[in-house]
Design a protein around this motif. Structure first.
Motif, PDB file in Angstrom:
ATOM      1  N   HIS A  63       2.504   4.985  -1.143  1.00 42.51           N
ATOM      2  CA  HIS A  63       1.925   6.267  -1.536  1.00 42.51           C
ATOM      3  C   HIS A  63       2.495   6.702  -2.885  1.00 42.51           C
ATOM      4  O   HIS A  63       3.705   6.795  -3.043  1.00 42.51           O
ATOM      5  CB  HIS A  63       2.248   7.325  -0.467  1.00 42.51           C
ATOM      6  CG  HIS A  63       1.771   8.699  -0.805  1.00 42.51           C
ATOM      7  ND1 HIS A  63       0.440   9.060  -0.787  1.00 42.51           N
ATOM      8  CD2 HIS A  63       2.453   9.816  -1.180  1.00 42.51           C
ATOM      9  CE1 HIS A  63       0.316  10.329  -1.120  1.00 42.51           C
ATOM     10  NE2 HIS A  63       1.515  10.807  -1.367  1.00 42.51           N
ATOM     11  N   SER A 112      -2.270  10.475   5.652  1.00 43.38           N
ATOM     12  CA  SER A 112      -3.008   9.264   5.281  1.00 43.38           C
ATOM     13  C   SER A 112      -2.103   8.042   5.277  1.00 43.38           C
ATOM     14  O   SER A 112      -2.547   6.923   5.582  1.00 43.38           O
ATOM     15  CB  SER A 112      -3.663   9.436   3.909  1.00 43.38           C
ATOM     16  OG  SER A 112      -2.680   9.692   2.912  1.00 43.38           O
ATOM     17  N   ARG A 113      -0.844   8.228   4.941  1.00 43.76           N
ATOM     18  CA  ARG A 113       0.117   7.125   4.957  1.00 43.76           C
ATOM     19  C   ARG A 113       0.349   6.655   6.394  1.00 43.76           C
ATOM     20  O   ARG A 113       0.407   5.453   6.662  1.00 43.76           O
ATOM     21  CB  ARG A 113       1.421   7.585   4.309  1.00 43.76           C
ATOM     22  CG  ARG A 113       2.555   6.585   4.340  1.00 43.76           C
ATOM     23  CD  ARG A 113       2.245   5.350   3.537  1.00 43.76           C
ATOM     24  NE  ARG A 113       3.427   4.525   3.367  1.00 43.76           N
ATOM     25  CZ  ARG A 113       3.408   3.213   3.198  1.00 43.76           C
ATOM     26  NH1 ARG A 113       2.272   2.581   3.159  1.00 43.76           N
ATOM     27  NH2 ARG A 113       4.521   2.539   3.036  1.00 43.76           N
ATOM     28  N   HIS A 124      -2.874  -0.714  10.117  1.00 48.56           N
ATOM     29  CA  HIS A 124      -2.486  -2.074   9.711  1.00 48.56           C
ATOM     30  C   HIS A 124      -1.688  -2.749  10.818  1.00 48.56           C
ATOM     31  O   HIS A 124      -1.970  -3.900  11.194  1.00 48.56           O
ATOM     32  CB  HIS A 124      -1.666  -1.997   8.427  1.00 48.56           C
ATOM     33  CG  HIS A 124      -1.152  -3.312   7.944  1.00 48.56           C
ATOM     34  ND1 HIS A 124      -1.969  -4.332   7.507  1.00 48.56           N
ATOM     35  CD2 HIS A 124       0.127  -3.781   7.827  1.00 48.56           C
ATOM     36  CE1 HIS A 124      -1.243  -5.367   7.152  1.00 48.56           C
ATOM     37  NE2 HIS A 124       0.034  -5.059   7.332  1.00 48.56           N
ATOM     38  N   ASN A 136       0.813  -1.206   0.000  1.00 53.29           N
ATOM     39  CA  ASN A 136       0.000   0.000   0.000  1.00 53.29           C
ATOM     40  C   ASN A 136       0.859   1.274   0.000  1.00 53.29           C
ATOM     41  O   ASN A 136       0.681   2.156   0.839  1.00 53.29           O
ATOM     42  CB  ASN A 136      -0.945   0.009   1.211  1.00 53.29           C
ATOM     43  CG  ASN A 136      -2.046   1.041   1.079  1.00 53.29           C
ATOM     44  OD1 ASN A 136      -2.437   1.426  -0.027  1.00 53.29           O
ATOM     45  ND2 ASN A 136      -2.538   1.522   2.219  1.00 53.29           N
ATOM     46  N   ARG A 173      -1.757   7.001   8.940  1.00 47.63           N
ATOM     47  CA  ARG A 173      -2.985   6.365   9.413  1.00 47.63           C
ATOM     48  C   ARG A 173      -3.110   4.934   8.886  1.00 47.63           C
ATOM     49  O   ARG A 173      -3.366   3.995   9.654  1.00 47.63           O
ATOM     50  CB  ARG A 173      -4.196   7.188   8.970  1.00 47.63           C
ATOM     51  CG  ARG A 173      -5.550   6.626   9.432  1.00 47.63           C
ATOM     52  CD  ARG A 173      -6.671   7.284   8.663  1.00 47.63           C
ATOM     53  NE  ARG A 173      -6.526   7.044   7.221  1.00 47.63           N
ATOM     54  CZ  ARG A 173      -6.958   7.879   6.275  1.00 47.63           C
ATOM     55  NH1 ARG A 173      -7.567   9.010   6.594  1.00 47.63           N
ATOM     56  NH2 ARG A 173      -6.784   7.581   4.995  1.00 47.63           N
ATOM     57  N   ASP A 174      -2.904   4.731   7.596  1.00 52.87           N
ATOM     58  CA  ASP A 174      -3.060   3.400   7.007  1.00 52.87           C
ATOM     59  C   ASP A 174      -2.001   2.432   7.528  1.00 52.87           C
ATOM     60  O   ASP A 174      -2.289   1.265   7.819  1.00 52.87           O
ATOM     61  CB  ASP A 174      -2.986   3.484   5.487  1.00 52.87           C
ATOM     62  CG  ASP A 174      -4.136   4.275   4.885  1.00 52.87           C
ATOM     63  OD1 ASP A 174      -5.124   4.531   5.609  1.00 52.87           O
ATOM     64  OD2 ASP A 174      -4.033   4.659   3.706  1.00 52.87           O
ATOM     65  N   LYS A 175      -0.780   2.919   7.648  1.00 48.70           N
ATOM     66  CA  LYS A 175       0.317   2.066   8.103  1.00 48.70           C
ATOM     67  C   LYS A 175       0.093   1.582   9.537  1.00 48.70           C
ATOM     68  O   LYS A 175       0.203   0.377   9.826  1.00 48.70           O
ATOM     69  CB  LYS A 175       1.632   2.853   8.019  1.00 48.70           C
ATOM     70  CG  LYS A 175       2.847   2.177   8.622  1.00 48.70           C
ATOM     71  CD  LYS A 175       4.065   3.079   8.457  1.00 48.70           C
ATOM     72  CE  LYS A 175       5.308   2.510   9.100  1.00 48.70           C
ATOM     73  NZ  LYS A 175       6.496   3.389   8.878  1.00 48.70           N
TER      74      LYS A 175
END
Length: 301
Positions: A32, A212-213, A220, A30, A215-217
Protein backbone atom coordinates in the motif's frame (compact mmCIF):
# COMPACT_ATOMS: atom_id res chain seq x y z
CA UNK A 1 20.82 -9.87 27.57
CA UNK A 2 19.90 -12.95 25.56
CA UNK A 3 21.80 -14.86 22.94
CA UNK A 4 20.49 -16.75 19.91
CA UNK A 5 22.66 -18.45 17.31
CA UNK A 6 21.31 -20.77 14.61
CA UNK A 7 23.28 -23.95 14.12
CA UNK A 8 24.99 -24.81 10.88
CA UNK A 9 25.21 -21.28 9.47
CA UNK A 10 28.41 -19.44 8.78
CA UNK A 11 28.57 -15.84 9.94
CA UNK A 12 29.99 -13.09 7.82
CA UNK A 13 33.29 -11.73 9.01
CA UNK A 14 33.13 -8.12 9.98
CA UNK A 15 34.22 -5.28 12.20
CA UNK A 16 32.31 -5.17 15.49
CA UNK A 17 32.72 -1.40 15.78
CA UNK A 18 31.32 -0.89 12.30
CA UNK A 19 29.31 2.00 10.95
CA UNK A 20 26.34 3.67 12.61
CA UNK A 21 24.39 3.78 9.34
CA UNK A 22 21.42 1.47 8.83
CA UNK A 23 19.54 -0.12 5.93
CA UNK A 24 16.20 -1.89 5.54
CA UNK A 25 15.35 -5.18 3.85
CA UNK A 26 11.92 -6.51 2.92
CA UNK A 27 10.00 -8.86 0.66
CA UNK A 28 6.84 -7.25 -0.70
CA UNK A 29 3.81 -8.04 -2.81
CA UNK A 30 1.12 -5.51 -3.71
CA UNK A 31 2.07 -3.03 -0.94
CA UNK A 32 0.00 0.00 0.00
CA UNK A 33 1.42 3.39 -1.09
CA UNK A 34 4.92 2.04 -1.45
CA UNK A 35 6.28 5.36 -2.71
CA UNK A 36 5.27 6.96 0.61
CA UNK A 37 6.70 3.98 2.50
CA UNK A 38 10.08 4.44 0.83
CA UNK A 39 9.98 8.18 1.44
CA UNK A 40 9.39 7.52 5.13
CA UNK A 41 12.60 5.54 5.42
CA UNK A 42 14.49 8.13 3.43
CA UNK A 43 13.32 10.79 5.91
CA UNK A 44 14.15 8.51 8.82
CA UNK A 45 17.77 8.38 7.65
CA UNK A 46 18.11 4.91 6.12
CA UNK A 47 21.22 4.59 3.98
CA UNK A 48 19.63 2.06 1.62
CA UNK A 49 16.59 -0.19 1.12
CA UNK A 50 16.86 -3.74 -0.27
CA UNK A 51 13.56 -4.75 -1.87
CA UNK A 52 12.46 -8.16 -3.17
CA UNK A 53 9.28 -7.61 -5.18
CA UNK A 54 6.79 -10.37 -5.94
CA UNK A 55 4.27 -10.01 -8.78
CA UNK A 56 3.91 -6.21 -8.56
CA UNK A 57 5.17 -4.33 -11.65
CA UNK A 58 4.15 -0.92 -10.29
CA UNK A 59 6.52 -1.36 -7.34
CA UNK A 60 9.31 -2.37 -9.70
CA UNK A 61 8.90 0.95 -11.48
CA UNK A 62 8.99 2.89 -8.20
CA UNK A 63 12.20 1.15 -7.16
CA UNK A 64 13.93 1.54 -10.51
CA UNK A 65 13.30 5.30 -10.35
CA UNK A 66 15.64 5.66 -7.34
CA UNK A 67 18.58 3.26 -7.80
CA UNK A 68 20.82 5.29 -5.48
CA UNK A 69 18.48 4.43 -2.59
CA UNK A 70 16.87 1.11 -3.56
CA UNK A 71 18.36 -2.22 -4.63
CA UNK A 72 15.80 -4.40 -6.38
CA UNK A 73 15.29 -8.09 -7.04
CA UNK A 74 12.15 -9.55 -8.62
CA UNK A 75 10.69 -12.92 -7.66
CA UNK A 76 7.43 -14.83 -8.03
CA UNK A 77 5.17 -15.72 -5.13
CA UNK A 78 4.55 -19.41 -4.55
CA UNK A 79 1.60 -21.52 -3.56
CA UNK A 80 0.97 -21.63 0.18
CA UNK A 81 2.44 -18.13 0.47
CA UNK A 82 2.03 -17.98 4.24
CA UNK A 83 4.04 -21.19 4.67
CA UNK A 84 6.88 -20.18 2.37
CA UNK A 85 7.22 -16.45 3.04
CA UNK A 86 9.69 -16.87 5.89
CA UNK A 87 12.07 -18.90 3.71
CA UNK A 88 11.93 -16.26 0.99
CA UNK A 89 12.49 -13.50 3.53
CA UNK A 90 15.44 -15.29 5.11
CA UNK A 91 17.20 -15.72 1.77
CA UNK A 92 16.67 -12.07 0.86
CA UNK A 93 17.79 -10.71 4.24
CA UNK A 94 20.99 -12.76 4.26
CA UNK A 95 21.81 -11.53 0.76
CA UNK A 96 21.10 -7.97 1.96
CA UNK A 97 23.50 -8.44 4.87
CA UNK A 98 26.29 -9.24 2.42
CA UNK A 99 25.38 -6.21 0.33
CA UNK A 100 25.43 -4.00 3.43
CA UNK A 101 28.91 -5.20 4.29
CA UNK A 102 30.19 -4.26 0.85
CA UNK A 103 28.56 -0.83 1.18
CA UNK A 104 29.94 -0.17 4.66
CA UNK A 105 26.50 -0.09 6.30
CA UNK A 106 26.52 -0.99 9.98
CA UNK A 107 23.01 -2.29 10.76
CA UNK A 108 20.22 -3.99 8.83
CA UNK A 109 16.53 -3.95 9.76
CA UNK A 110 14.12 -6.58 8.51
CA UNK A 111 10.61 -5.10 8.35
CA UNK A 112 7.48 -5.62 6.25
CA UNK A 113 5.68 -3.22 3.93
CA UNK A 114 3.01 -2.57 6.59
CA UNK A 115 5.56 -1.60 9.24
CA UNK A 116 7.34 1.64 10.07
CA UNK A 117 10.35 1.83 12.35
CA UNK A 118 9.53 4.64 14.79
CA UNK A 119 12.46 6.43 16.43
CA UNK A 120 11.50 8.60 19.38
CA UNK A 121 15.18 9.46 19.89
CA UNK A 122 17.88 9.99 17.24
CA UNK A 123 19.34 6.76 15.87
CA UNK A 124 22.84 7.74 16.93
CA UNK A 125 21.63 8.40 20.50
CA UNK A 126 19.99 5.01 20.58
CA UNK A 127 23.20 3.29 19.49
CA UNK A 128 25.09 4.98 22.33
CA UNK A 129 22.96 2.94 24.76
CA UNK A 130 23.79 -0.40 23.12
CA UNK A 131 26.42 -2.58 24.86
CA UNK A 132 29.35 -3.31 22.51
CA UNK A 133 28.78 -7.09 22.68
CA UNK A 134 25.24 -6.81 21.31
CA UNK A 135 24.62 -7.95 17.73
CA UNK A 136 20.79 -7.97 17.57
CA UNK A 137 18.60 -5.02 18.57
CA UNK A 138 15.04 -6.09 19.41
CA UNK A 139 12.24 -3.57 18.91
CA UNK A 140 8.76 -4.08 20.31
CA UNK A 141 5.91 -3.92 17.82
CA UNK A 142 2.64 -2.13 18.51
CA UNK A 143 -0.56 -2.39 16.44
CA UNK A 144 -2.24 0.42 14.54
CA UNK A 145 -5.86 1.29 15.39
CA UNK A 146 -7.77 2.59 12.32
CA UNK A 147 -10.55 5.18 12.49
CA UNK A 148 -12.24 4.19 9.21
CA UNK A 149 -11.82 1.95 6.17
CA UNK A 150 -9.34 4.31 4.47
CA UNK A 151 -7.07 4.74 7.51
CA UNK A 152 -3.44 4.00 6.71
CA UNK A 153 0.07 4.89 7.87
CA UNK A 154 -0.33 8.48 6.67
CA UNK A 155 -3.30 9.12 8.98
CA UNK A 156 -3.27 6.67 11.91
CA UNK A 157 -1.98 8.00 15.23
CA UNK A 158 -3.46 5.52 17.74
CA UNK A 159 -1.65 2.29 18.61
CA UNK A 160 -2.22 -0.65 20.93
CA UNK A 161 0.98 -1.44 22.90
CA UNK A 162 -0.45 -4.33 24.95
CA UNK A 163 0.22 -7.61 23.15
CA UNK A 164 -2.70 -9.26 24.95
CA UNK A 165 -4.84 -7.39 22.42
CA UNK A 166 -2.84 -7.94 19.24
CA UNK A 167 -4.35 -9.51 16.14
CA UNK A 168 -1.00 -10.64 14.71
CA UNK A 169 2.52 -11.37 15.96
CA UNK A 170 3.76 -10.17 19.37
CA UNK A 171 7.50 -10.86 19.29
CA UNK A 172 8.79 -7.65 17.75
CA UNK A 173 11.26 -7.05 14.93
CA UNK A 174 15.01 -6.53 14.98
CA UNK A 175 18.14 -5.05 13.49
CA UNK A 176 21.33 -7.06 13.04
CA UNK A 177 24.91 -5.81 13.26
CA UNK A 178 26.35 -6.23 9.76
CA UNK A 179 29.37 -8.51 9.54
CA UNK A 180 28.54 -10.44 12.70
CA UNK A 181 25.11 -11.99 12.14
CA UNK A 182 22.81 -14.02 9.93
CA UNK A 183 19.04 -13.87 10.00
CA UNK A 184 17.35 -16.13 12.51
CA UNK A 185 13.77 -16.32 11.28
CA UNK A 186 11.58 -13.32 10.44
CA UNK A 187 11.94 -11.59 13.78
CA UNK A 188 15.55 -12.00 14.92
CA UNK A 189 19.17 -12.03 13.89
CA UNK A 190 21.77 -14.30 15.47
CA UNK A 191 23.96 -13.14 18.32
CA UNK A 192 23.51 -11.41 21.65
CA UNK A 193 20.24 -9.47 21.91
CA UNK A 194 19.32 -6.16 23.52
CA UNK A 195 15.73 -5.05 24.05
CA UNK A 196 15.27 -1.45 22.92
CA UNK A 197 13.11 0.53 25.41
CA UNK A 198 9.66 1.28 24.02
CA UNK A 199 10.05 4.95 24.88
CA UNK A 200 13.11 5.10 22.60
CA UNK A 201 11.88 3.23 19.53
CA UNK A 202 9.41 0.63 18.30
CA UNK A 203 7.89 -0.86 15.16
CA UNK A 204 4.49 0.51 14.16
CA UNK A 205 2.56 -2.39 12.68
CA UNK A 206 -0.27 -1.32 10.38
CA UNK A 207 -1.83 -4.76 10.28
CA UNK A 208 -4.75 -4.88 7.80
CA UNK A 209 -4.80 -1.11 7.30
CA UNK A 210 -6.52 0.17 5.26
CA UNK A 211 -9.50 -2.10 4.60
CA UNK A 212 -8.49 -2.60 0.97
CA UNK A 213 -5.12 -3.93 2.11
CA UNK A 214 -6.85 -6.51 4.34
CA UNK A 215 -9.19 -7.56 1.54
CA UNK A 216 -6.43 -7.98 -1.07
CA UNK A 217 -4.06 -9.74 1.31
CA UNK A 218 -6.53 -12.33 2.57
CA UNK A 219 -8.17 -12.90 -0.79
CA UNK A 220 -4.66 -13.78 -2.00
CA UNK A 221 -4.13 -16.12 0.94
CA UNK A 222 -7.59 -17.63 0.44
CA UNK A 223 -6.79 -18.55 -3.16
CA UNK A 224 -3.30 -19.95 -2.65
CA UNK A 225 -3.09 -21.27 0.92
CA UNK A 226 -4.17 -24.91 1.12
CA UNK A 227 -2.83 -25.63 4.62
CA UNK A 228 -4.20 -23.56 7.49
CA UNK A 229 -2.74 -25.60 10.35
CA UNK A 230 0.51 -23.58 10.43
CA UNK A 231 -1.23 -20.21 10.87
CA UNK A 232 -1.21 -19.25 14.57
CA UNK A 233 -3.46 -16.18 14.54
CA UNK A 234 -7.27 -16.55 14.82
CA UNK A 235 -7.72 -13.25 12.99
CA UNK A 236 -5.75 -14.59 10.01
CA UNK A 237 -7.56 -17.93 9.99
CA UNK A 238 -10.99 -16.34 10.21
CA UNK A 239 -10.10 -13.76 7.56
CA UNK A 240 -8.95 -16.44 5.09
CA UNK A 241 -12.06 -18.54 5.68
CA UNK A 242 -14.37 -15.55 5.36
CA UNK A 243 -12.71 -14.41 2.14
CA UNK A 244 -13.04 -17.89 0.68
CA UNK A 245 -16.74 -17.87 1.43
CA UNK A 246 -17.33 -14.30 0.18
CA UNK A 247 -15.23 -13.87 -2.95
CA UNK A 248 -16.65 -11.55 -5.56
CA UNK A 249 -17.82 -7.96 -5.75
CA UNK A 250 -21.33 -8.89 -4.63
CA UNK A 251 -19.93 -9.59 -1.14
CA UNK A 252 -18.10 -6.28 -0.68
CA UNK A 253 -20.52 -5.03 2.00
CA UNK A 254 -20.12 -8.23 4.03
CA UNK A 255 -16.35 -8.03 3.75
CA UNK A 256 -16.35 -4.43 5.01
CA UNK A 257 -18.59 -5.42 7.92
CA UNK A 258 -16.23 -8.25 8.87
CA UNK A 259 -13.23 -5.90 8.77
CA UNK A 260 -14.95 -3.26 10.89
CA UNK A 261 -15.99 -5.80 13.50
CA UNK A 262 -12.74 -7.75 13.67
CA UNK A 263 -10.22 -4.92 13.07
CA UNK A 264 -11.56 -1.37 13.39
CA UNK A 265 -13.71 -1.95 16.48
CA UNK A 266 -11.59 -4.72 18.00
CA UNK A 267 -9.69 -2.29 20.26
CA UNK A 268 -12.66 -0.11 21.26
CA UNK A 269 -13.11 -1.74 24.66
CA UNK A 270 -9.51 -0.94 25.62
CA UNK A 271 -9.14 2.70 24.58
CA UNK A 272 -7.44 3.54 27.87
CA UNK A 273 -4.46 1.39 26.86
CA UNK A 274 -3.80 3.14 23.55
CA UNK A 275 -0.85 5.38 22.72
CA UNK A 276 -1.04 8.40 20.42
CA UNK A 277 2.12 8.71 18.32
CA UNK A 278 2.91 11.63 16.03
CA UNK A 279 5.22 9.78 13.68
CA UNK A 280 7.03 10.89 10.54
CA UNK A 281 4.72 8.98 8.23
CA UNK A 282 1.75 11.27 8.86
CA UNK A 283 0.56 13.69 6.18
CA UNK A 284 0.95 16.56 8.65
CA UNK A 285 4.00 15.14 10.43
CA UNK A 286 6.29 17.64 12.15
CA UNK A 287 9.57 17.95 10.23
CA UNK A 288 11.83 17.02 13.13
CA UNK A 289 10.06 16.15 16.37
CA UNK A 290 7.94 13.07 17.03
CA UNK A 291 5.76 12.68 20.11
CA UNK A 292 4.13 9.86 22.03
CA UNK A 293 1.19 10.32 24.38
CA UNK A 294 -0.70 7.86 26.56
CA UNK A 295 -4.48 8.17 26.29
CA UNK A 296 -4.82 6.90 29.85
CA UNK A 297 -2.41 9.36 31.54
CA UNK A 298 -2.05 12.12 28.98
CA UNK A 299 1.71 11.99 29.52
CA UNK A 300 3.70 13.05 26.47
CA UNK A 301 7.30 12.37 25.48
Amino acid sequence: LKSTAPMGRKRCRGNRAGSSSFAVALVTRNPHRFDCWLEYYRKLGAAHVFVAVEDTPSVVDICKAQPEFVSLVCTNAERNPYDSIQDRQEAHVNASLEACESRGIGWLFHVDDDELLHLAVPWESLLEQVPPSVECLVFRNIEAVPDHTASDFTTITRFMPDDDFFLAYINGKSAGRVGNVVTCGSHRFSGEEWDVPLESACVLHFESCPYSRWRDKFMHYAKLTSRLSSIPFPFYLDSIKFCREHAGEQHEAKLRTFWRRRKQFFYSGHADKLLVIRHLGLKDAPPLRVTTRSLATGKQT
